[in-house]
Enzyme design. Sequence first.
Site, PDB file in Angstrom:
ATOM      1  N   CYS A  11       6.827  -6.823  -6.694  1.00  0.00           N
ATOM      2  CA  CYS A  11       5.571  -6.561  -7.424  1.00  0.00           C
ATOM      3  C   CYS A  11       5.770  -5.841  -8.752  1.00  0.00           C
ATOM      4  CB  CYS A  11       4.568  -5.831  -6.542  1.00  0.00           C
ATOM      5  SG  CYS A  11       5.142  -4.228  -5.975  1.00  0.00           S
ATOM      6  N   LYS A  67       3.828  -0.919   6.954  1.00  0.00           N
ATOM      7  CA  LYS A  67       3.268  -0.560   5.654  1.00  0.00           C
ATOM      8  C   LYS A  67       1.840  -1.071   5.591  1.00  0.00           C
ATOM      9  CE  LYS A  67       3.954  -1.257   0.721  1.00  0.00           C
ATOM     10  NZ  LYS A  67       4.868  -1.718  -0.326  1.00  0.00           N
ATOM     11  N   ARG A  86      -3.498  -6.817  -1.465  1.00  0.00           N
ATOM     12  CA  ARG A  86      -2.296  -7.098  -0.679  1.00  0.00           C
ATOM     13  C   ARG A  86      -2.598  -7.233   0.818  1.00  0.00           C
ATOM     14  NH1 ARG A  86       0.754  -6.312  -4.996  1.00  0.00           N
ATOM     15  NH2 ARG A  86       1.237  -4.260  -5.870  1.00  0.00           N
ATOM     16  N   LYS A 110       4.387   3.910   6.304  1.00  0.00           N
ATOM     17  CA  LYS A 110       3.872   4.213   4.970  1.00  0.00           C
ATOM     18  C   LYS A 110       2.415   3.823   4.879  1.00  0.00           C
ATOM     19  CE  LYS A 110       4.566   2.698   0.306  1.00  0.00           C
ATOM     20  NZ  LYS A 110       5.026   1.634  -0.504  1.00  0.00           N
TER      21      LYS A 110
HETATM   22  C1  PBG Z   1       6.414  -1.953  -3.717  1.00  0.00           C
HETATM   23  C2  PBG Z   1       6.062  -0.568  -3.338  1.00  0.00           C
HETATM   24  C3  PBG Z   1       4.832   0.102  -3.452  1.00  0.00           C
HETATM   25  C4  PBG Z   1       5.072   1.414  -3.045  1.00  0.00           C
HETATM   26  C5  PBG Z   1       6.402   1.491  -2.682  1.00  0.00           C
HETATM   27  N1  PBG Z   1       6.983   0.256  -2.843  1.00  0.00           N
HETATM   28  C6  PBG Z   1       3.550  -0.356  -3.974  1.00  0.00           C
HETATM   29  C7  PBG Z   1       2.683  -1.263  -3.248  1.00  0.00           C
HETATM   30  O1  PBG Z   1       2.987  -1.756  -2.161  1.00  0.00           O
HETATM   31  O2  PBG Z   1       1.641  -1.576  -3.823  1.00  0.00           O
HETATM   32  C8  PBG Z   1       4.061   2.502  -3.051  1.00  0.00           C
HETATM   33  C9  PBG Z   1       4.620   3.864  -3.207  1.00  0.00           C
HETATM   34  C10 PBG Z   1       3.647   4.917  -3.533  1.00  0.00           C
HETATM   35  O3  PBG Z   1       2.427   4.718  -3.597  1.00  0.00           O
HETATM   36  O4  PBG Z   1       4.120   6.029  -3.747  1.00  0.00           O
HETATM   37  N2  PBG Z   1       5.795  -2.935  -2.982  1.00  0.00           N
END
Ligand code: PBG
Length: 327
Positions: free
Chosen positions: A121, A194, A216, A247
């Site tokens: 991304c 996630k 997403r 996460k």
């Molecule tokens: C990449 C990614 C993201 C984050 C970590 N790796 C962004 C997302 O998924 O939109 C978020 C990290 C954060 O908010 O500190 N995909």
Amino acid sequence: MDLIHRPRRLRRSETLRKMVRETRVSKSSLIYPMFVVEGQNVQEEIPSMAGQYRWSIDRLPEQAEALLKLGVDKVMLFGIPGHKDACGSEAYAEHGVVQEAMRALKARFPELYLIGDVCMCEYTSHGHCGILDGDYVDNDRTLEYLAKIAVSQVQAGADMVAPSDMMDGRVAAIRDALDDAGYVNTPILSYAVKYASSFYGPFRDAADSAPAFGDRKQYQMDYHNSREAVKEALTDVDEGADLLMVKPAMAYGDIIARVKEVTDVPVAAYSVSGEYCMVKTCGRLGYVDETAMLCEIAASAFRAGADIYLSYFAPELARAMDEGRIG
Ligand code: PBG
């Protein structure tokens, strides 16, 4: 009063409280996420993440030195390329920004453990985490790209790779590719659990990676679910994940606990940009004691079962440990 149980007995002094403490934290659990951009002598503060910066590669060594001095010896690197395209080609370019950053850091600081975030991304013009087929992120086609990204990062010096895209089957695809390239000993830290979260807002500012259309939710998880977290975690372990990540962290303590219980691999929790932003903003306004709050939030992740903690507050946490404010 004739009380048998007086829990307050064990709270009488700091020494005693520390002795009976159930959760102990250590600097060896901390991973610090950093953003790398192209250019020379760049230190750009991220507006929504006061105190966090986009660094050019030449400015990384001074940061690495400061981190190592504090006892933080693991970083997660995010690259922000100068040029984005439909298939995120800078993500797997031999001389991409994150690859060059890894090369530079590895050469000067072999003791600094480098983790590469494997995703598309930050590199795609449309901001989605994979290859598009119309407005659908094509799962299976994306896998080969993710595998290429992982291999290119390891070739550049990454000690560990961490896929964060949430495509199905990516851990197996990356394991295969790493093994084929001879990197059988490079661990995979899977962002297995996630959630599609509004807590990522500031990160998307930082990485200029907000999706150009839609969201997403077709690949990241629905935050109403926790049994599904078990399914994601077990699937990734089956595919060969060496470590798992949950996460965000702060609103997901129940998930951290659940994943810890159903698996036997180390569990990481990522305290994401929105968590940082909330604490930092309230702290700067003088509404809360920022250090006290970030310590409490970090302890909650460890208490829930996290073995590893990714946080933009990693340096502050290390300092707080030195000062005995958390431990
Ligand atoms: C990449 C990614 C993201 C984050 C970590 N790796 C962004 C997302 O998924 O939109 C978020 C990290 C954060 O908010 O500190 N995909």
